[in-house]
Design a protein around this motif. Sequence first.
Motif, PDB file in Angstrom:
ATOM      1  N   PRO A 126     -24.803  32.317  19.830  1.00  0.00           N
ATOM      2  CA  PRO A 126     -24.670  33.175  18.642  1.00  0.00           C
ATOM      3  C   PRO A 126     -26.000  33.613  18.029  1.00  0.00           C
ATOM      4  O   PRO A 126     -26.110  34.735  17.535  1.00  0.00           O
ATOM      5  N   LYS A 127     -27.026  32.764  18.059  1.00  0.00           N
ATOM      6  CA  LYS A 127     -28.281  33.114  17.403  1.00  0.00           C
ATOM      7  C   LYS A 127     -29.482  33.143  18.345  1.00  0.00           C
ATOM      8  O   LYS A 127     -30.617  33.292  17.885  1.00  0.00           O
ATOM      9  N   SER A 128     -29.246  33.021  19.645  1.00  0.00           N
ATOM     10  CA  SER A 128     -30.383  33.007  20.569  1.00  0.00           C
ATOM     11  C   SER A 128     -29.936  33.389  21.967  1.00  0.00           C
ATOM     12  O   SER A 128     -28.749  33.361  22.296  1.00  0.00           O
ATOM     13  N   THR A 129     -30.914  33.763  22.782  1.00  0.00           N
ATOM     14  CA  THR A 129     -30.698  34.052  24.199  1.00  0.00           C
ATOM     15  C   THR A 129     -31.740  33.285  24.995  1.00  0.00           C
ATOM     16  O   THR A 129     -32.939  33.401  24.721  1.00  0.00           O
ATOM     17  N   THR A 130     -31.301  32.494  25.960  1.00  0.00           N
ATOM     18  CA  THR A 130     -32.208  31.706  26.780  1.00  0.00           C
ATOM     19  C   THR A 130     -32.175  32.234  28.208  1.00  0.00           C
ATOM     20  O   THR A 130     -31.102  32.354  28.803  1.00  0.00           O
ATOM     21  N   VAL A 131     -33.352  32.548  28.754  1.00  0.00           N
ATOM     22  CA  VAL A 131     -33.477  33.067  30.115  1.00  0.00           C
ATOM     23  C   VAL A 131     -34.149  32.001  30.968  1.00  0.00           C
ATOM     24  O   VAL A 131     -35.241  31.538  30.653  1.00  0.00           O
ATOM     25  N   ILE A 132     -33.488  31.605  32.056  1.00  0.00           N
ATOM     26  CA  ILE A 132     -34.006  30.584  32.958  1.00  0.00           C
ATOM     27  C   ILE A 132     -34.179  31.203  34.330  1.00  0.00           C
ATOM     28  O   ILE A 132     -33.222  31.759  34.889  1.00  0.00           O
ATOM     29  N   ASP A 133     -35.398  31.140  34.895  1.00  0.00           N
ATOM     30  CA  ASP A 133     -35.588  31.693  36.228  1.00  0.00           C
ATOM     31  C   ASP A 133     -35.237  30.662  37.290  1.00  0.00           C
ATOM     32  O   ASP A 133     -34.897  29.508  36.986  1.00  0.00           O
ATOM     33  N   LYS A 134     -35.322  31.062  38.553  1.00  0.00           N
ATOM     34  CA  LYS A 134     -34.872  30.188  39.638  1.00  0.00           C
ATOM     35  C   LYS A 134     -35.789  28.991  39.847  1.00  0.00           C
ATOM     36  O   LYS A 134     -35.447  28.073  40.589  1.00  0.00           O
ATOM     37  N   TYR A 135     -36.965  29.000  39.197  1.00  0.00           N
ATOM     38  CA  TYR A 135     -37.879  27.867  39.320  1.00  0.00           C
ATOM     39  C   TYR A 135     -37.720  26.873  38.171  1.00  0.00           C
ATOM     40  O   TYR A 135     -38.422  25.869  38.110  1.00  0.00           O
ATOM     41  N   GLY A 136     -36.816  27.172  37.231  1.00  0.00           N
ATOM     42  CA  GLY A 136     -36.575  26.259  36.126  1.00  0.00           C
ATOM     43  C   GLY A 136     -37.418  26.536  34.893  1.00  0.00           C
ATOM     44  O   GLY A 136     -37.363  25.781  33.924  1.00  0.00           O
ATOM     45  N   ASN A 137     -38.191  27.622  34.881  1.00  0.00           N
ATOM     46  CA  ASN A 137     -38.948  28.003  33.687  1.00  0.00           C
ATOM     47  C   ASN A 137     -38.007  28.743  32.733  1.00  0.00           C
ATOM     48  O   ASN A 137     -37.216  29.589  33.168  1.00  0.00           O
ATOM     49  N   TYR A 138     -38.099  28.449  31.452  1.00  0.00           N
ATOM     50  CA  TYR A 138     -37.189  29.101  30.519  1.00  0.00           C
ATOM     51  C   TYR A 138     -37.942  29.686  29.327  1.00  0.00           C
ATOM     52  O   TYR A 138     -39.033  29.249  28.966  1.00  0.00           O
ATOM     53  N   THR A 139     -37.324  30.713  28.741  1.00  0.00           N
ATOM     54  CA  THR A 139     -37.850  31.363  27.546  1.00  0.00           C
ATOM     55  C   THR A 139     -36.700  31.579  26.583  1.00  0.00           C
ATOM     56  O   THR A 139     -35.612  31.989  26.997  1.00  0.00           O
ATOM     57  N   HIS A 178      -5.756  47.856  24.961  1.00  0.00           N
ATOM     58  CA  HIS A 178      -4.398  48.221  24.519  1.00  0.00           C
ATOM     59  C   HIS A 178      -3.429  47.370  25.322  1.00  0.00           C
ATOM     60  O   HIS A 178      -3.328  47.491  26.547  1.00  0.00           O
ATOM     61  N   TRP A 179      -2.719  46.493  24.626  1.00  0.00           N
ATOM     62  CA  TRP A 179      -1.750  45.602  25.281  1.00  0.00           C
ATOM     63  C   TRP A 179      -0.391  45.849  24.622  1.00  0.00           C
ATOM     64  O   TRP A 179      -0.200  45.554  23.439  1.00  0.00           O
ATOM     65  N   PRO A 180       0.541  46.439  25.364  1.00  0.00           N
ATOM     66  CA  PRO A 180       1.843  46.774  24.760  1.00  0.00           C
ATOM     67  C   PRO A 180       2.478  45.583  24.056  1.00  0.00           C
ATOM     68  O   PRO A 180       2.540  44.473  24.596  1.00  0.00           O
ATOM     69  N   GLY A 181       2.923  45.819  22.841  1.00  0.00           N
ATOM     70  CA  GLY A 181       3.582  44.783  22.069  1.00  0.00           C
ATOM     71  C   GLY A 181       2.666  43.960  21.200  1.00  0.00           C
ATOM     72  O   GLY A 181       3.137  43.159  20.380  1.00  0.00           O
ATOM     73  N   SER A 182       1.348  44.139  21.351  1.00  0.00           N
ATOM     74  CA  SER A 182       0.405  43.357  20.543  1.00  0.00           C
ATOM     75  C   SER A 182       0.067  44.122  19.263  1.00  0.00           C
ATOM     76  O   SER A 182       0.225  45.338  19.177  1.00  0.00           O
ATOM     77  N   VAL A 183      -0.427  43.387  18.277  1.00  0.00           N
ATOM     78  CA  VAL A 183      -0.839  44.009  17.014  1.00  0.00           C
ATOM     79  C   VAL A 183      -2.338  44.286  17.058  1.00  0.00           C
ATOM     80  O   VAL A 183      -3.083  43.652  17.813  1.00  0.00           O
ATOM     81  N   SER A 184      -2.777  45.221  16.272  1.00  0.00           N
ATOM     82  CA  SER A 184      -4.198  45.557  16.224  1.00  0.00           C
ATOM     83  C   SER A 184      -4.986  44.390  15.630  1.00  0.00           C
ATOM     84  O   SER A 184      -4.499  43.678  14.745  1.00  0.00           O
ATOM     85  N   SER A 185      -6.184  44.214  16.133  1.00  0.00           N
ATOM     86  CA  SER A 185      -7.027  43.106  15.655  1.00  0.00           C
ATOM     87  C   SER A 185      -8.479  43.386  15.994  1.00  0.00           C
ATOM     88  O   SER A 185      -8.789  44.163  16.900  1.00  0.00           O
ATOM     89  N   VAL A 186      -9.356  42.746  15.247  1.00  0.00           N
ATOM     90  CA  VAL A 186     -10.795  42.823  15.509  1.00  0.00           C
ATOM     91  C   VAL A 186     -11.304  41.399  15.639  1.00  0.00           C
ATOM     92  O   VAL A 186     -11.142  40.586  14.722  1.00  0.00           O
ATOM     93  N   SER A 187     -11.887  41.107  16.804  1.00  0.00           N
ATOM     94  CA  SER A 187     -12.381  39.754  17.058  1.00  0.00           C
ATOM     95  C   SER A 187     -13.912  39.764  17.081  1.00  0.00           C
ATOM     96  O   SER A 187     -14.528  40.609  17.726  1.00  0.00           O
ATOM     97  N   SER A 188     -14.492  38.811  16.362  1.00  0.00           N
ATOM     98  CA  SER A 188     -15.956  38.675  16.350  1.00  0.00           C
ATOM     99  C   SER A 188     -16.424  37.481  17.174  1.00  0.00           C
ATOM    100  O   SER A 188     -17.605  37.168  17.185  1.00  0.00           O
ATOM    101  N   LYS A 189     -15.495  36.812  17.857  1.00  0.00           N
ATOM    102  CA  LYS A 189     -15.889  35.660  18.659  1.00  0.00           C
ATOM    103  C   LYS A 189     -16.692  36.100  19.876  1.00  0.00           C
ATOM    104  O   LYS A 189     -16.595  37.254  20.331  1.00  0.00           O
ATOM    105  N   LEU A 190     -17.496  35.203  20.400  1.00  0.00           N
ATOM    106  CA  LEU A 190     -18.338  35.477  21.552  1.00  0.00           C
ATOM    107  C   LEU A 190     -17.473  35.586  22.802  1.00  0.00           C
ATOM    108  O   LEU A 190     -16.776  34.640  23.172  1.00  0.00           O
ATOM    109  N   THR A 191     -17.479  36.781  23.437  1.00  0.00           N
ATOM    110  CA  THR A 191     -16.677  36.984  24.646  1.00  0.00           C
ATOM    111  C   THR A 191     -17.539  37.588  25.751  1.00  0.00           C
ATOM    112  O   THR A 191     -18.619  38.124  25.506  1.00  0.00           O
ATOM    113  N   SER A 192     -17.026  37.508  26.962  1.00  0.00           N
ATOM    114  CA  SER A 192     -17.804  37.903  28.133  1.00  0.00           C
ATOM    115  C   SER A 192     -16.916  38.624  29.142  1.00  0.00           C
ATOM    116  O   SER A 192     -15.685  38.464  29.154  1.00  0.00           O
TER     117      SER A 192
END
Length: 614
Positions: A568-581, A503-517
């Motif tokens: 958007p279509k995947s998740t990549t997990v990288i450990d501290k040794y550089g192995n990824y899935t 809720h931000w005073p003065g702003s209009v209602s909106s729905v965002s589908s962009k990737l946020t964090s």
Amino acid sequence: MVSSGNNYKDKVSQLISWGHWFSFFNIIAAMLLGSRYIAHSEWPASLIGQFYLLLSWVGHFGFLVFGFYILILFPASFLIPSQRLMRLFAVLVATTGLTALLLDTHAYETLELHLSPLVWDLLLSGERTELNARWQYLFITVPIVFLLQLVLSEWLWRKLRKLTRKHVGVPIATVFGICFISSHLMYIWADANLYRPITAQRSNFPLSYPMTAKTFMEKHGLLDREEYAERLNAQGVETSEQLRYPLQTMTFDDPGVGKNLLVVVIDGLRSDMVEAETMPYLSAFATQNMQFENHYSSSNENTAGIFGLFYGLPSSYINSARSSNIKPLLVSTLEKRGYQFGLFGGDNLSQDPIYTDAIFNGLALEEMASTDQDAETVDNWASWLKSEKTTAPWFSYIELSSVQNFEEGGDYSPTFEPSLGSKNVSGQNTNLILKNSYRNAAHFIDEQLIRIFDHLVNQQLMDDTIVIITANHGTEFNETGSNSWGANSNYSQYQLKVPLVIHWPGSVSSVSSKLTSHLDIAPTLMESLLNTTTPATAYSSGNSLFSNSTKRRWILSGNEKDIVMIQPKSTTVIDKYGNYTVYDQDYQRLDSAKPKLSTLMQAMHEMKRFYKID
């Protein structure tokens, strides 16, 4: 036949003797190359650490090369009848091994990683990266190494009889053996006592797995696991790298808009709970304000999720922030602007070091009102709000924990049945019972949100208050089929995707589908509430939620051990040794999928960008 048998035996004996000397000189070559790891690593601060480094350097490369001899060349001595062919085979094996070691030293100097699937993909991808651009020049040395190995092979064969007469094989083997065993015994002691000058060297060398004996020591009363864990956590803070935060001096256009700020964090609430049946009030409130439907926490557990929310930095910096006692820029700037603070939540708020040592470090303890009951937490906040008579704006933080503690029940009536505590639940689906209990807790929290907003409306504060409602992480009920429940067990959307309603005073209602964090919230407030003119890249890994920048390709999540790159279509997990899935949207592993490696490099760079450069 006897003559033939003796001839074979003599050839094998000669090849084995030659192989020992060939391995010895390759151990020396490997040690010389291995000195590059020592030059690039942190130098031990104590004599004991330096002594261990010497022992492990000699013992590890001696064991590594001799291990390859035992596994490859020794059996081949019995299988390859021709001594010339056998020696050529040994030269090829040695050349391959030293080339791999040379590549590994280059990867270690460039990425601080040893050879792994990630590093190999970087080398072979064809993409223009720093590592990829330089590694090809290393192969110029391959013919040189091969020729040197041929010369060494021939020289040793000619001098074999003379070398054999020296009878120095046993003393040399004894030295390498003593170094190898002593280094592991020293590491067992160092690991139990958390002696960092030694334990910091754990991953210096390739294929290095120093021995630990915590289970054995605990069994015999020599180690207390809980006390060990406490000391380990404290050491992680003490020995962490120093933060360079922010990267440049902060500048501001003016004192800011002067609005109040209320942040409500619902512990463990996943995003799909914000719907009309489970949380009708929050769902309706979201439609009237700004809702971010594709929002992810900075971690799947509490501490790192909260850290990312306030600092706008990945969780790899947690210990550094704690050791430096550096508050988030958001909090320190609010203090400088004269904001009044009101902090409310359960025991976690007054006991978790992320609050006491970092985020709210130095704030008066009486400002931190704690209770185990969320209804009482809201009452305490309402009393504080009512008594706040100053004209200065205020910042208030409320943490609600009923959703996270849904299995313990609470002082509220169940809306969804069957649930925990209900009668006649035997034979019912366990998952359904747990999910309904979770939804009951979320429904109860929805009622507490009504109370919070009623107080704001009654005191006519809605037009002067920015309100952010989110969660530290989500909760899974084994939707991924991997026997994962709760949080902090995988990086699926069920554990990472959380609601974000503003809720931000003065702003209009909106729905965002962009990737946020969560990493985007701090720069949003710094820019739009406090009016900084410093670019977000100087103090955060996120972007303002109100930014009109191009669609982002990825966001960061994870913890101290893993880097998680959400796309958007995947998740990549990288450990501290550089192995990824790589996983798909439903967190099912994609065995053949490979992320864009230059993007991976950008993500890994972001995890180190805010460390001080010596």
